[in-house]
Design an enzyme around this catalytic site. Sequence first.
Site, PDB file in Angstrom:
ATOM      1  N   GLY A   1      55.044   1.418  -8.837  1.00 56.69           N
ATOM      2  CA  GLY A   1      53.622   2.018  -9.451  1.00 56.69           C
ATOM      3  C   GLY A   1      53.891   2.750 -10.628  1.00 56.69           C
ATOM      4  O   GLY A   1      52.943   2.559 -11.618  1.00 56.69           O
TER       5      GLY A   1
ATOM      6  N   GLU B   1      58.648  -6.366   0.169  1.00 56.20           N
ATOM      7  CA  GLU B   1      57.437  -7.075   0.445  1.00 56.20           C
ATOM      8  C   GLU B   1      57.725  -8.330   0.613  1.00 56.20           C
ATOM      9  O   GLU B   1      56.928  -9.066   1.562  1.00 56.20           O
ATOM     10  CB  GLU B   1      56.660  -6.778  -0.616  1.00 56.20           C
ATOM     11  CG  GLU B   1      56.098  -5.193  -0.746  1.00 56.20           C
ATOM     12  CD  GLU B   1      55.833  -4.832  -2.221  1.00 56.20           C
ATOM     13  OE1 GLU B   1      55.870  -5.432  -2.983  1.00 56.20           O
ATOM     14  OE2 GLU B   1      55.735  -3.477  -2.246  1.00 56.20           O
TER      15      GLU B   1
ATOM     16  N   HIS C   1      63.052  -8.437  -2.377  1.00 59.20           N
ATOM     17  CA  HIS C   1      62.196  -7.201  -2.342  1.00 59.20           C
ATOM     18  C   HIS C   1      61.711  -7.112  -0.788  1.00 59.20           C
ATOM     19  O   HIS C   1      61.319  -8.322  -0.097  1.00 59.20           O
ATOM     20  CB  HIS C   1      61.152  -7.563  -3.387  1.00 59.20           C
ATOM     21  CG  HIS C   1      60.352  -6.307  -3.591  1.00 59.20           C
ATOM     22  ND1 HIS C   1      59.376  -5.631  -2.612  1.00 59.20           N
ATOM     23  CD2 HIS C   1      60.655  -5.143  -4.284  1.00 59.20           C
ATOM     24  CE1 HIS C   1      59.054  -4.531  -2.946  1.00 59.20           C
ATOM     25  NE2 HIS C   1      59.728  -4.155  -4.076  1.00 59.20           N
TER      26      HIS C   1
ATOM     27  N   GLY D   1      55.926   2.992  -2.357  1.00 56.39           N
ATOM     28  CA  GLY D   1      54.300   3.132  -2.687  1.00 56.39           C
ATOM     29  C   GLY D   1      53.852   4.146  -1.909  1.00 56.39           C
ATOM     30  O   GLY D   1      52.648   4.316  -1.639  1.00 56.39           O
TER      31      GLY D   1
ATOM     32  N   GLU E   1      66.214   0.414  -1.772  1.00 56.70           N
ATOM     33  CA  GLU E   1      64.873   0.870  -1.690  1.00 56.70           C
ATOM     34  C   GLU E   1      64.463   0.923  -0.337  1.00 56.70           C
ATOM     35  O   GLU E   1      63.921   0.080   0.668  1.00 56.70           O
ATOM     36  CB  GLU E   1      64.015  -0.389  -2.254  1.00 56.70           C
ATOM     37  CG  GLU E   1      64.028  -0.636  -3.728  1.00 56.70           C
ATOM     38  CD  GLU E   1      62.899  -1.220  -4.206  1.00 56.70           C
ATOM     39  OE1 GLU E   1      62.585  -0.584  -5.107  1.00 56.70           O
ATOM     40  OE2 GLU E   1      62.364  -2.315  -3.996  1.00 56.70           O
TER      41      GLU E   1
ATOM     42  N   LYS F   1      54.713  -6.206  -9.805  1.00 58.01           N
ATOM     43  CA  LYS F   1      54.289  -6.892  -8.578  1.00 58.01           C
ATOM     44  C   LYS F   1      53.201  -7.693  -8.981  1.00 58.01           C
ATOM     45  O   LYS F   1      53.283  -8.324 -10.039  1.00 58.01           O
ATOM     46  CB  LYS F   1      53.692  -5.603  -7.594  1.00 58.01           C
ATOM     47  CG  LYS F   1      54.940  -4.839  -7.310  1.00 58.01           C
ATOM     48  CD  LYS F   1      54.638  -3.742  -6.162  1.00 58.01           C
ATOM     49  CE  LYS F   1      56.008  -3.250  -6.035  1.00 58.01           C
ATOM     50  NZ  LYS F   1      56.002  -2.042  -4.555  1.00 58.01           N
TER      51      LYS F   1
ATOM     52  N   SER G   1      58.926   5.137  -4.825  1.00 67.13           N
ATOM     53  CA  SER G   1      58.275   6.138  -5.529  1.00 67.13           C
ATOM     54  C   SER G   1      59.109   7.010  -6.554  1.00 67.13           C
ATOM     55  O   SER G   1      58.795   8.169  -6.613  1.00 67.13           O
ATOM     56  CB  SER G   1      57.846   7.228  -4.267  1.00 67.13           C
ATOM     57  OG  SER G   1      57.024   6.636  -3.382  1.00 67.13           O
TER      58      SER G   1
ATOM     59  N   ASN H   1      59.047  -2.714 -12.037  1.00 64.21           N
ATOM     60  CA  ASN H   1      58.566  -4.002 -11.106  1.00 64.21           C
ATOM     61  C   ASN H   1      56.941  -4.159 -10.966  1.00 64.21           C
ATOM     62  O   ASN H   1      56.305  -3.101 -10.408  1.00 64.21           O
ATOM     63  CB  ASN H   1      59.007  -3.887  -9.706  1.00 64.21           C
ATOM     64  CG  ASN H   1      58.541  -4.880  -8.745  1.00 64.21           C
ATOM     65  OD1 ASN H   1      57.889  -5.902  -8.923  1.00 64.21           O
ATOM     66  ND2 ASN H   1      58.796  -4.810  -7.528  1.00 64.21           N
TER      67      ASN H   1
HETATM   68  P1  PGA Z   1      57.000   2.050  -5.881  1.00 64.13           P
HETATM   69  O1  PGA Z   1      57.745   0.783  -5.757  1.00 64.13           O
HETATM   70  O2  PGA Z   1      57.843   2.570  -7.195  1.00 64.13           O
HETATM   71  O3  PGA Z   1      55.632   1.874  -6.169  1.00 64.13           O
HETATM   72  O4  PGA Z   1      57.294   2.870  -4.648  1.00 64.13           O
HETATM   73  C1  PGA Z   1      59.064   0.226  -5.728  1.00 64.13           C
HETATM   74  C2  PGA Z   1      59.396  -1.166  -5.592  1.00 64.13           C
HETATM   75  O5  PGA Z   1      58.504  -1.594  -4.770  1.00 64.13           O
HETATM   76  O6  PGA Z   1      60.148  -1.953  -6.238  1.00 64.13           O
END
Ligand code: PGA
Length: 246
Positions: A226, A97, A95, A173, A167, A12, A204, A10
């Site tokens: 990330g 976010e 998601h 993150g 998640e 973003k 993560s 992903n």
């Molecule tokens: P992350 O993000 O691997 O940076 O923690 C995962 C996501 O938001 O899909």
Amino acid sequence: MQTKKVIVGNWKMYKTIGESVAFVEKLLPIANRSTSQVMLAVPFTALERTATAARGSQLLIGAQNMHDAPEGAFTGEISAKMIVDAGGRFVLLGHSERRALFHESDDFINRKVKSALAAGLRPILCVGESLQEHESGRSQAVVEAQLKGSLAGISADQLHQLMVAYEPVWAIGTGKTATPAIAQAMHHQIRQQVGSIKILYGGSVKPENVKELLEQQDIDGVLVGGASLSLDSFVKIVDYRANCKT
Ligand code: PGA
């Protein structure tokens, strides 16, 4: 027989068109020889060019969001049909976010799931509890309610077109991954609600922890933020069987 694990990146709001295409071109041979299903959720602007670059390969390109309406006066929005038209094969929906920063409700996400399915686009429905919900012992109830609301009116047949990604928001993150045992316990609960569809873990995920997560019985894949931005770390995740110490 072992079923295919699913590895989804992903991106973003990262990467220009040029950066995205260069990444995809280097990833293609790795995705083609992988025993896992590799997928990338790219920014809208890079969708058409990356989907064209990946055509005929094992790599699936998708989007990170969409509107539920087929078309209309929704300035700044993108429909399922537009994603399909650009070559997208799947879409992330709900998601955390989107839920937190753009106030998306389960009801809105439910309408998006239905529109994506109607357009032949595979939804990856994201669910997960916040830190506060986690600390107050409400994780199970929160995830159960998100699934119930987001999947209302979805038939058993339609459910099989879909994947779910768990998640935990406190792990996104932050560098804090849920332990494989915590993740497995939640995946087991989700399995009771959604049956035999793919359930991915996200938050993560890194080359160092992916193998242990994917070894859990109900973890069928990972959603990687990330660590999907660098080709080196994403390839290590895709090649997790070869690259991790046992
Ligand atoms: P992350 O993000 O691997 O940076 O923690 C995962 C996501 O938001 O899909």
